[in-house]
Design a protein around this motif. Structure first.
Motif, short mmCIF file in Angstrom:
data_model
loop_
_atom_site.label_atom_id
_atom_site.label_comp_id
_atom_site.label_asym_id
_atom_site.label_seq_id
_atom_site.Cartn_x
_atom_site.Cartn_y
_atom_site.Cartn_z
N LEU A 265 11.33 25.85 44.08
CA LEU A 265 10.97 25.22 45.36
C LEU A 265 9.53 24.72 45.26
CD1 LEU A 265 12.56 27.78 47.87
CD2 LEU A 265 13.60 25.77 46.80
N ASP A 266 9.37 23.48 44.78
CA ASP A 266 8.02 22.98 44.55
C ASP A 266 7.76 21.62 45.21
OD1 ASP A 266 9.56 21.32 43.01
OD2 ASP A 266 8.69 21.91 41.09
N THR A 267 8.76 21.09 45.93
CA THR A 267 8.59 19.79 46.59
C THR A 267 8.64 19.98 48.10
OG1 THR A 267 9.64 18.66 44.73
CG2 THR A 267 9.47 17.44 46.81
N VAL A 268 7.54 19.68 48.77
CA VAL A 268 7.45 19.86 50.22
C VAL A 268 7.50 18.49 50.90
CG1 VAL A 268 6.09 20.80 52.12
CG2 VAL A 268 6.03 21.92 49.87
N VAL A 269 8.36 18.38 51.91
CA VAL A 269 8.51 17.12 52.64
C VAL A 269 8.44 17.39 54.14
CG1 VAL A 269 9.95 16.09 50.83
CG2 VAL A 269 11.05 17.33 52.72
N TRP A 270 8.26 16.29 54.90
CA TRP A 270 8.39 16.35 56.35
C TRP A 270 9.76 15.80 56.73
CZ3 TRP A 270 5.35 18.72 59.79
CH2 TRP A 270 4.03 19.02 59.42
N HIS A 271 10.47 16.55 57.60
CA HIS A 271 11.78 16.09 58.05
C HIS A 271 12.01 16.61 59.46
CE1 HIS A 271 16.30 16.58 58.31
NE2 HIS A 271 16.18 15.30 58.05
N GLU A 272 12.26 15.69 60.38
CA GLU A 272 12.51 16.06 61.78
C GLU A 272 11.40 16.95 62.34
OE1 GLU A 272 16.47 17.65 61.83
OE2 GLU A 272 17.39 15.64 61.79
N GLY A 273 10.16 16.58 62.01
CA GLY A 273 8.99 17.28 62.56
C GLY A 273 8.65 18.61 61.92
N GLU A 274 9.30 18.95 60.81
CA GLU A 274 9.05 20.23 60.15
C GLU A 274 8.76 20.03 58.66
OE1 GLU A 274 11.79 23.62 61.16
OE2 GLU A 274 13.01 21.99 61.95
N GLU A 275 7.96 20.94 58.12
CA GLU A 275 7.81 21.02 56.66
C GLU A 275 9.02 21.73 56.08
OE1 GLU A 275 4.34 22.70 54.95
OE2 GLU A 275 2.94 21.46 56.11
N LYS A 276 9.58 21.19 55.01
CA LYS A 276 10.73 21.80 54.37
C LYS A 276 10.61 21.68 52.85
CE LYS A 276 13.69 20.56 58.30
NZ LYS A 276 14.89 19.82 58.79
N TYR A 277 11.31 22.57 52.15
CA TYR A 277 11.42 22.44 50.71
C TYR A 277 12.60 21.52 50.38
CZ TYR A 277 8.31 26.48 50.06
OH TYR A 277 7.24 27.34 50.06
N PHE A 278 12.31 20.45 49.65
CA PHE A 278 13.36 19.50 49.30
C PHE A 278 13.96 19.84 47.93
CE2 PHE A 278 14.55 15.63 46.93
CZ PHE A 278 15.65 15.26 47.69
N VAL A 279 15.31 19.83 47.89
CA VAL A 279 16.02 20.07 46.63
C VAL A 279 17.14 19.04 46.47
CG1 VAL A 279 17.39 21.71 45.27
CG2 VAL A 279 15.50 22.55 46.69
N ASN A 280 17.16 18.38 45.35
CA ASN A 280 18.19 17.40 45.03
C ASN A 280 19.37 18.10 44.36
OD1 ASN A 280 19.75 15.23 44.00
ND2 ASN A 280 18.48 15.16 42.16
N LEU A 281 20.55 18.06 45.01
CA LEU A 281 21.74 18.65 44.42
C LEU A 281 22.77 17.61 44.00
CD1 LEU A 281 22.80 21.99 46.18
CD2 LEU A 281 21.80 21.62 43.91
N ILE A 323 23.33 31.06 53.18
CA ILE A 323 21.98 30.65 53.57
C ILE A 323 22.05 29.86 54.87
CG2 ILE A 323 19.91 29.40 52.86
CD1 ILE A 323 20.52 31.82 51.13
N ARG A 324 21.39 30.37 55.92
CA ARG A 324 21.44 29.73 57.24
C ARG A 324 20.26 28.79 57.49
NH1 ARG A 324 26.64 30.36 58.08
NH2 ARG A 324 27.30 32.54 58.00
N HIS A 325 19.14 29.04 56.87
CA HIS A 325 17.93 28.25 57.09
C HIS A 325 17.92 27.04 56.16
CE1 HIS A 325 17.40 31.81 54.53
NE2 HIS A 325 16.73 31.00 53.71
N ILE A 326 18.93 26.22 56.29
CA ILE A 326 19.10 25.09 55.39
C ILE A 326 19.64 23.88 56.15
CG2 ILE A 326 21.42 25.85 54.74
CD1 ILE A 326 20.85 24.84 51.89
N ASP A 327 19.09 22.72 55.89
CA ASP A 327 19.60 21.46 56.44
C ASP A 327 20.05 20.57 55.28
OD1 ASP A 327 19.04 22.08 59.12
OD2 ASP A 327 16.94 21.47 58.87
N TYR A 328 20.98 19.67 55.58
CA TYR A 328 21.54 18.82 54.53
C TYR A 328 21.28 17.34 54.83
CZ TYR A 328 24.03 22.88 52.72
OH TYR A 328 24.34 24.11 52.19
#
Length: 344
Positions: A265-281, A323-328
């Motif tokens: 988890l090394d890529t941080v982005v902004w999404h819908e007003g929050e900082e999130k860890y971005f992961v490409n699957l 994992i519940r704390h996850i957005d897609y």
């Protein structure tokens, strides 16, 4: 300088025969694409070589399961090998040693699809024989070869699973991925949804996830999509560019060194007003999924950043359902490939 007439035909003859010697079997379409020929000219050229007894052509079975008539594949003859030797090429195998049995033929042809599609984009293929000799592996192992990216020097062991892969062969593949000490990265190409999902679940569940845990990367691709996706594989910056350009995400920072608090988890982005860890699957990398599963509720509570996963299939949600704390970010392969192709 462009060669014409008989000189060009002679040079092309030699190139085709050398390709058949090196890769053992190629379809008519593969030969046409590999040497930049139209299909009518490919048929004509192969007819001439066959008439001269420089190659053998035989019907294909088991390669394109959706098609009844699957065309022909071609292999070099002993006369063809003699011709290469007279041209000054070093050849040590005889034609009978290059012949492929009916069971292995579809896997060799699917592996050579990778060669034809990826070689122009910096990938080099070593076949199963060279790979087994290099790492002193059993001749009966399932590994299909190695793919090396000439620019990044990333190298992967290759497996190809057909739509009707037996449970026995599936388990054998899982065992090999877990046992090989010399290979840390793998690309697994699948034909059909069932083999895709079975190998992913099998590897993740094997020995308490320890097989995936000790590997650096295990990427699983549908065969066709994987061949397209890997044409753009220098790094993941292009995929990050896709989500920033097309999906309402803003890049914040790339963590390095001690600032990385959680593996993978090394890529941080902004999404819908929050900082999130971005992961490409998009590559269904099981090591990424392994790391996502380790970012459990207590780690999330301490860190505060949700996960944001780029996905093209619902199956990823099934693998990550705990994992519940996850957005897609949901996309489709056509949308992704259209964006990447426009970058060329």
């Amino acid at each position: 300088m462009r060669l014409e007439g008989n000189e060009r035909l002679c040079k092309l003859d030699t190139e085709i025969l050398a390709g058949l010697y090196e890769y053992r079997a190629l379809t008519t379409e593969q030969i046409g694409r590999m040497y930049g020929m139209s299909m009518p000219y490919t048929y004509k050229k192969l007819h001439v070589l066959r008439k001269r007894k420089l190659l053998h052509s035989e019907p294909i079975s088991g390669y394109l399961t959706s098609q009844r008539s699957q065309g022909k594949y071609h292999r070099i003859s002993e006369t063809g090998i003699t011709c290469l030797r007279k041209q000054g090429m070093f050849v040590e195998r005889q034609a009978y040693q290059l012949k492929i049995d009916k069971y292995h033929l579809p896997f060799v042809l699917m592996t050579n699809d990778l060669l034809v599609d990826l070689e122009p984009y910096g990938w080099t293929l070593s076949d199963s024989r060279d790979t087994k000799a290099r790492f002193n592996l059993n001749r009966s192992d399932n590994i299909q070869g190695m793919l090396l990216h000439r620019h990044t020097l990333d190298e992967y062991g290759i497996y190809i699973l057909s739509a009707n892969t037996s449970p026995k062969n599936l388990q054998k593949t899982i065992r090999e991925v877990g046992d090989y000490d010399q290979i840390n990265d793998f690309l697994i190409f699948t034909k059909g949804k069932e083999s895709f999902e079975s190998i992913a679940k099998g590897l993740l569940n094997e020995d308490g996830r320890s097989v995936v845990g000790k590997r650096r990367r295990i990427k699983i691709f549908p065969h066709s999509f994987g061949r397209s996706y890997l044409q753009h594989y220098d790094n993941e910056d292009k995929i990050l560019g896709f989500v920033v350009s097309e999906m309402g995400v803003a890049f914040k920072e790339k963590l390095t060194g001690s600032s990385i608090r959680h593996d993978g988890l090394d890529t941080v982005v902004w999404h819908e007003g929050e900082e999130k860890y971005f992961v490409n699957l998009l590559d269904t990398d099981l090591k990424k999924i392994f790391n996502l599963l380790r970012y459990r509720k207590e780690k999330y509570a301490e860190d505060g950043r949700k996960l944001l996963v780029l996905s093209q299939i619902a199956f990823h949600k099934e693998l990550l359902e705990e994992i519940r704390h996850i957005d897609y970010l949901e996309t489709g392969p056509n949308q992704v490939m259209s964006y990447l192709n426009n970058l060329k």
